[in-house]
Design an enzyme around this catalytic site. Structure first.
Site, mmCIF file in Angstrom:
data_model
loop_
_atom_site.group_PDB
_atom_site.id
_atom_site.type_symbol
_atom_site.label_atom_id
_atom_site.label_comp_id
_atom_site.label_asym_id
_atom_site.label_seq_id
_atom_site.Cartn_x
_atom_site.Cartn_y
_atom_site.Cartn_z
ATOM 1 N N ASP A 1 2.009 -5.839 8.264
ATOM 2 C CA ASP A 1 0.849 -4.950 8.234
ATOM 3 C C ASP A 1 -0.382 -5.828 8.038
ATOM 4 O O ASP A 1 -0.498 -6.522 7.024
ATOM 5 C CB ASP A 1 0.996 -3.928 7.094
ATOM 6 C CG ASP A 1 -0.095 -2.874 7.148
ATOM 7 O OD1 ASP A 1 -1.215 -3.191 7.586
ATOM 8 O OD2 ASP A 1 0.172 -1.719 6.729
ATOM 9 N N TYR B 1 -10.843 0.211 10.835
ATOM 10 C CA TYR B 1 -12.075 0.667 10.160
ATOM 11 C C TYR B 1 -12.444 -0.241 8.996
ATOM 12 O O TYR B 1 -13.485 -0.052 8.387
ATOM 13 C CB TYR B 1 -11.931 2.119 9.676
ATOM 14 C CG TYR B 1 -10.630 2.423 8.969
ATOM 15 C CD1 TYR B 1 -10.443 2.068 7.643
ATOM 16 C CD2 TYR B 1 -9.578 3.045 9.641
ATOM 17 C CE1 TYR B 1 -9.243 2.319 7.003
ATOM 18 C CE2 TYR B 1 -8.374 3.295 9.013
ATOM 19 C CZ TYR B 1 -8.212 2.931 7.691
ATOM 20 O OH TYR B 1 -7.016 3.164 7.056
ATOM 21 N N LYS B 2 -11.591 -1.220 8.680
ATOM 22 C CA LYS B 2 -11.904 -2.144 7.581
ATOM 23 C C LYS B 2 -12.727 -3.311 8.148
ATOM 24 O O LYS B 2 -13.875 -3.110 8.523
ATOM 25 C CB LYS B 2 -10.603 -2.577 6.899
ATOM 26 C CG LYS B 2 -9.938 -1.398 6.172
ATOM 27 C CD LYS B 2 -8.547 -1.683 5.644
ATOM 28 C CE LYS B 2 -7.994 -0.421 4.961
ATOM 29 N NZ LYS B 2 -6.549 -0.463 4.735
ATOM 30 N N PHE C 1 0.857 -1.190 0.000
ATOM 31 C CA PHE C 1 0.000 0.000 0.000
ATOM 32 C C PHE C 1 0.897 1.245 0.000
ATOM 33 O O PHE C 1 1.865 1.312 0.766
ATOM 34 C CB PHE C 1 -0.867 -0.035 1.257
ATOM 35 C CG PHE C 1 -2.004 0.934 1.253
ATOM 36 C CD1 PHE C 1 -3.253 0.572 0.756
ATOM 37 C CD2 PHE C 1 -1.852 2.207 1.770
ATOM 38 C CE1 PHE C 1 -4.314 1.470 0.772
ATOM 39 C CE2 PHE C 1 -2.905 3.109 1.788
ATOM 40 C CZ PHE C 1 -4.141 2.741 1.289
ATOM 41 N N ARG D 1 -12.816 -4.028 -7.090
ATOM 42 C CA ARG D 1 -12.478 -4.800 -5.892
ATOM 43 C C ARG D 1 -13.732 -5.119 -5.081
ATOM 44 O O ARG D 1 -14.569 -4.246 -4.854
ATOM 45 C CB ARG D 1 -11.499 -3.955 -5.067
ATOM 46 C CG ARG D 1 -10.804 -4.667 -3.957
ATOM 47 C CD ARG D 1 -9.731 -3.772 -3.385
ATOM 48 N NE ARG D 1 -10.306 -2.640 -2.651
ATOM 49 C CZ ARG D 1 -9.702 -2.025 -1.645
ATOM 50 N NH1 ARG D 1 -8.505 -2.418 -1.246
ATOM 51 N NH2 ARG D 1 -10.257 -1.018 -1.031
HETATM 52 C C1 LIG Z 1 -5.860 0.823 4.598
HETATM 53 C C2 LIG Z 1 -4.377 0.756 4.659
HETATM 54 C C3 LIG Z 1 -3.622 1.817 5.173
HETATM 55 C C4 LIG Z 1 -4.252 3.124 5.594
HETATM 56 O O1 LIG Z 1 -3.458 3.840 6.491
HETATM 57 P P1 LIG Z 1 -4.113 5.004 7.355
HETATM 58 O O2 LIG Z 1 -2.996 5.680 8.013
HETATM 59 O O3 LIG Z 1 -5.084 4.358 8.307
HETATM 60 O O4 LIG Z 1 -4.863 5.900 6.422
HETATM 61 C C5 LIG Z 1 -2.253 1.641 5.281
HETATM 62 N N1 LIG Z 1 -1.654 0.513 4.876
HETATM 63 C C6 LIG Z 1 -2.357 -0.528 4.368
HETATM 64 C C7 LIG Z 1 -1.648 -1.764 3.941
HETATM 65 C C8 LIG Z 1 -3.730 -0.422 4.219
HETATM 66 O O5 LIG Z 1 -4.428 -1.418 3.688
#
Ligand SMILES: *Cc1c(COP(=O)(O)O)cnc(C)c1O
Length: 397
Positions: free
Chosen positions: A184, A209-210, A113, A356
């Site tokens: 992660d 939040y997911k 990400f 997705r």
């Molecule tokens: C959703 C997601 C994020 C989002 O990071 P935030 O700081 O909460 O906005 C980061 N890394 C991964 C791998 C994600 O899937």
């Protein structure tokens, strides 16, 4: 066996919506709004500053961290909550680099990400000591772990394709090469069974939040393996990570637990809502979630492959190799997703061409995914996506 799935009665899903985006923002759990009101009116409103003690606000980050810990195989006291995932990535990475002072390489993968990679780049720039970020293709990561790597930082389930890394094997390789392992779990916590303690990884981070349904901006979490906590040097040495915040000492002294990875004042409203949201997991076995998730994603992938030959599966075909989502590549993917959303089926789009779909067995059943595939077929067959109304890109896709 845990409780029977799904548990739709615990959620406020809007009428007429089939929600296949719980991998991005989970559905509102029923108790959340009332809890927020209680915190605002009864606790903040009436108790004011006293609520830090009387309403248990000060303990909330740890209590919520322990509940998350149960879902990812982390022992009590090893998970801290707060901030956002980006911050937690930075903290884990900064601590990992300090633990391997002779090494100068951070290893991630090209599918990670973007924010995870950006945080690494920013940290490298701040340290300014010649660190390097390597991002091989995901399938080449294990071979790329060499003895110059300080930290391996990977997202377990790829946000775009759903491809899942072999956590045990990669962690073992990282340790064999003397590197620190950071996972992660953004697309893993609440999606697939995770036993972070058994993996022996030093750090794990994730958001809530997911799949954990904590609501927009819900706090992130960070796990540090209990036996290494004393070696964790907090880069963001905030007062709430101090051993005695209210001693108001001029010098920093870290707490002797994962609490040292807390930074500042916790987001109480969001933590309280998250605590309420986590109740939907009571009695739920992650093995049952995984079995139901595979059944849903397999059924959906089969229906879509049969009904929509123009879409190409962009996830591993073997469900054992993916998390709780299925993606399809389609050249008009953005517009097709907008047309689908207009018809009540909510998924999302990730550039350049990925449609997705996330599967959340707490609030989805087989009828939902079949119906979603039928509607997708209609959108594709009638080329409804060519309507100009579906072409304009919003800020969030
Ligand atoms: C959703 C997601 C994020 C989002 O990071 P935030 O700081 O909460 O906005 C980061 N890394 C991964 C791998 C994600 O899937």
């Amino acid at each position: 066996m845990g409780v029977t799935l799904p548990r739709k009665d615990l959620f406020e899903t809007p009428d007429g919506v089939i929600y296949l985006d719980g991998n991005s923002l989970g559905v509102l759990p029923k108790g959340a709004a009332a809890r927020a009101t209680t915190v605002i009116e009864a606790e903040w409103g009436n108790e004011l500053i006293r609520a830090w003690n009387t309403a248990g606000w000060m303990d909330l980050p740890r209590v919520v961290g322990d509940r998350i810990g149960q879902l990812i195989g982390a022992p009590a006291g090893s998970v801290a909550t707060g901030d956002t995932l980006s911050i937690k990535v930075y903290q884990a990475l900064a601590a990992a680099l300090k633990m391997r002072p002779g090494r100068r390489v951070i290893l991630s993968d090209s599918g990670n990400f973007p924010t995870d990679l950006y945080m690494a780049q920013g940290l490298i720039g701040t340290i300014d000591k010649g660190y390097e970020l390597r991002t091989p293709a995901p399938e080449d990561v294990a071979d790329a772990i060499t003895e110059d790597v300080a930290a391996v930082m990977l997202t377990h389930v790829d946000y775009r394709s759903g491809r899942m890394h072999d956590m045990a094997a990669i962690t073992e390789k990282a340790h064999a090469m003397g590197a620190v392992m950071i996972w992660d779990l953004a697309h893993s916590a609440g999606a697939v069974p995770v036993d972070i303690a058994a993996s022996n990884a030093e750090f794990a981070v994730g958001c809530t939040y997911k799949y954990l349904n904590g609501g927009p901006g819900a706090p992130a979490f960070i796990y540090a393996r209990p036996d290494i906590v004393a070696d964790v040097d907090p880069a963001l040495a905030g007062w709430l990570g101090h051993a005695a915040p209210f001693a108001m000492e001029p010098g920093y002294r870290p707490a002797m637990s994962t609490e040292r990875l807390r930074v500042g004042t916790p987001p109480i409203l969001q933590l309280a809502v998250l605590q309420e949201a986590l109740k939907v997991w009571d009695g739920v076995e992650m093995a049952d979630i995984r079995a139901a998730s595979i059944a849903l994603s397999e059924r959906f992938a089969l229906e879509v492959s049969n009904r929509c030959p123009g879409l190409t599966l962009a996830s591993p075909a073997d469900p054992a190799l993916r998390g709780s989502q299925v993606s399809f590549a389609f050249k008009d993917g953005y517009a097709a997703m907008q047309a689908l959303i207009a018809r009540g089926v909510i998924g999302d789009f990730r550039a350049p061409d990925i449609m997705r779909f996330g599967f959340t067995p707490l609030y989805l059943d087989e009828d939902d995914v079949i119906r979603a595939a039928e509607i997708l077929e209609e959108v594709i067959r009638t080329e409804a996506y060519l309507d100009p109304a579906y072409q304009a890109r919003s800020r969030v896709t």
